[in-house]
Design a protein around this motif. Structure first.
Motif, mmCIF file in Angstrom:
data_model
loop_
_atom_site.group_PDB
_atom_site.id
_atom_site.type_symbol
_atom_site.label_atom_id
_atom_site.label_comp_id
_atom_site.label_asym_id
_atom_site.label_seq_id
_atom_site.Cartn_x
_atom_site.Cartn_y
_atom_site.Cartn_z
ATOM 1 N N SER A 193 0.823 -1.226 0.000
ATOM 2 C CA SER A 193 0.000 0.000 0.000
ATOM 3 C C SER A 193 0.844 1.257 0.000
ATOM 4 O O SER A 193 0.353 2.344 -0.322
ATOM 5 N N THR A 194 2.141 1.147 0.320
ATOM 6 C CA THR A 194 3.011 2.318 0.333
ATOM 7 C C THR A 194 3.500 2.698 -1.053
ATOM 8 O O THR A 194 4.054 3.789 -1.221
ATOM 9 N N ILE A 196 -4.533 -2.852 -4.964
ATOM 10 C CA ILE A 196 -4.066 -4.085 -4.331
ATOM 11 C C ILE A 196 -5.155 -5.142 -4.416
ATOM 12 O O ILE A 196 -6.318 -4.879 -4.084
ATOM 13 N N PHE A 216 -7.069 -4.809 6.713
ATOM 14 C CA PHE A 216 -7.099 -3.690 5.765
ATOM 15 C C PHE A 216 -8.072 -2.611 6.236
ATOM 16 O O PHE A 216 -7.769 -1.419 6.198
ATOM 17 N N ILE A 231 -7.162 0.881 4.608
ATOM 18 C CA ILE A 231 -6.486 0.617 3.341
ATOM 19 C C ILE A 231 -7.460 -0.076 2.402
ATOM 20 O O ILE A 231 -8.080 -1.080 2.772
ATOM 21 N N ALA A 239 -8.347 -2.493 -0.385
ATOM 22 C CA ALA A 239 -7.767 -3.672 -1.033
ATOM 23 C C ALA A 239 -8.890 -4.618 -1.434
ATOM 24 O O ALA A 239 -9.833 -4.844 -0.671
#
Length: 502
Positions: free
Chosen positions: A175-176, A181, A198, A203, A205
């Motif tokens: 994720s960086t 994803i 997540f 995040i 995904a």
């Protein structure tokens, strides 16, 4: 039972963690370096002592990192607006008499400026005595996961596939540097916990359940990362996180063979893998035979275990008592399989692949079992860049026409012996002081040739000047130098001059 970790519960849990500073920096500040390191070694008592005066953070550390039973009132205070009854109903907590224990492992995990929380099942040290792991156990962030994190390139990409995501740690790091994803797993429990991880970390995904590449059939990605169930042995599945159900090293072979077809042109795959060392067979030939024809490949062997050590290590990892009837039976079955298949050892390491749709593939298998600290992620970028340059300079004429510079991290070590006229060098060893710390021995003329690689003259001119100065024919010298120069370029000890001029 799969825990029911809804968005509302995770929102309140995130608020509690942030307020208590239950993150990588907060936990280190509370415990201090010594107790924190002891906890990482599986020694909880120093961390327990350091956490006593830690308030809500201390409670969370004892609850989730040490596996202690804590008073209900203290847990409720640490959880803030998350009611402990809701946490119990979701499987986040469990009863232990009048006290409460963690039902799941939730621990901070960080890299650089990033800090996340990873949700997984409790490991054997956190479980009540005598409680064994289940076949669907979801492993947390272990040494293998961290080694793949360090070996993965962090260049910016559009799409990443985390194949067999487990607790989701590879996807967190992706994720960086990735826009999108996709995480897959054959285990519905693993996928549920990864999805909760997540959402807890906010995040985005995509999660898709299914076996191997089946969930993403027909799709292509810029990067595929995979920490597969790579344990080798009989075809069984005692634990989903480590056993593929395939015999021997077939799981690693499957991923290496199929991953390139799920990559865009120039896309990369980076994975952990294991391979058999069989009697009468070179491991390099074995792993190279897994490859399709359209891929650059770098196999790095970091360790080789003998069968007895390998079996004992993995049985203890699963919580087996090796003196018990069950432990002895498992060990005998495993060792019999190794004997019947002429297995002398099990290799373990990293694989970097790049899909190419034109040109001659660069395939290198290297044994790097010596100690070094630098992560291989950045090195894999450099290795692929240098492999492409070598492909573009495949003929002797191409190489001799190139201008090269000696890398700043390349040093010359010499071993000398005493003579009547003083010390006389007998060994000239080039050593790269960063990355994997490669070393190459060269002769005196080779050392002088490399000293002349300062980017000003083509390699062919340097060879001719050196040959003339020492009264030897330039063509044989060039022929002898070519494989040495190529290997030094491959290992980043000599670099194309134009790269430093950009």
């Amino acid at each position: 039972m799969i825990p029911d970790l809804g968005d509302a519960l995770l929102d309140r849990l995130r608020d509690a963690f942030r307020t208590a500073r239950y993150d990588t920096d907060g936990v280190l500040d509370l415990l201090g370096p010594s107790a924190h390191a002891a906890l990482g070694r599986g020694e909880p008592e120093p961390a327990r002592r350091a956490s006593v005066a830690g308030g809500a953070l201390g409670t969370l550390v004892r609850l989730f990192l040490i596996g202690s039973a804590e008073p209900r009132a203290a847990v409720q205070e640490a959880m803030r607006v998350l009611d402990v009854d809701d946490a119990l109903a979701a499987g986040l907590l469990v009863h232990d008499g009048e006290a409460l224990r963690a039902g799941l492992d939730i621990r901070p995990h960080g890299a650089d400026e990033h800090s996340w929380w990873v949700i997984s099942d409790l490991d054997s040290l956190q479980r009540p005595s005598g409680e064994s792991l289940t076949p669907e156990h979801v492993l947390g962030v272990g040494h293998a996961s961290l080694s793949l994190v360090r070996a993965t390139s962090r260049r910016s990409v559009g799409s990443v596939l985390d194949l067999g995501t487990g607790c989701g740690v590879q996807a967190l790091h992706a994720s960086t540097h990735a826009d999108r994803i996709t995480a897959t797993d054959v285990s519905d429990r693993a996928l549920a916990l990864a999805d909760a991880t997540f959402r807890l970390n906010e995040i985005a995904a995509e999660t898709v359940e299914g076996d191997w590449f089946t969930p993403v059939t027909g799709r292509r990605f810029d990067l595929v990362v995979c920490n597969p169930p790579f344990v080798v042995g009989p075809p069984r599945t005692d634990f989903t996180y480590r056993d593929s159900g395939l015999a021997g090293d077939d799981a690693s072979a499957l991923v290496v063979r199929e991953a390139p077809s799920y990559l865009v042109e120039g896309g990369r795959a980076q994975l952990l893998a294991s391979w058999l060392h069989r009697e009468g067979e070179d491991w390099r030939d074995r792993v190279a035979g897994w490859l399709p024809g359209n891929v650059d490949a770098w196999f790095v062997q970091r360790d080789v275990a003998d069968p007895e050590l390998y079996v004992g290590t993995w049985l203890r990892d699963a919580g087996y008592d090796l003196h018990s009837d069950a432990g002895a039976r498992k060990a005998a079955e495993w060792l019999d399989w190794f004997r019947d298949n002429r297995v002398e050892g099990v290799g373990f390491g990293f694989v970097t692949l790049r899909r190419i749709d034109a040109g001659s593939p660069q395939v290198v298998c290297e044994d790097l079992r010596h100690a070094f600290d630098d992560p291989l992620g950045a090195e894999s970028d450099g290795w692929l860049q240098r492999a492409e340059w070598l492909r573009d300079h495949a003929t002797p004429e191409d190489l001799l026409g190139a201008r090269l510079t000696t890398a700043a991290t390349t040093v010359l070590e010499q071993v000398s012996e005493p003579t009547p006229d003083g010390w006389s060098p007998t060994v000239h060893r080039l050593h790269r002081t960063d990355g994997p710390g490669w070393r190459h021995e060269v002769d005196d003329l080779g050392a002088r040739l490399i000293a002349g690689c300062q980017g000003a003259l083509p390699l062919g001119d340097l060879v001719e000047l050196l040959a003339t100065a020492h009264g030897v024919a330039p063509d044989p010298m060039a022929t002898e130098a070519e494989p040495v120069i190529r290997e030094l370029v491959r290992h980043g000890m000599l670099l194309p001059a134009e790269w430093s001029e950009r």
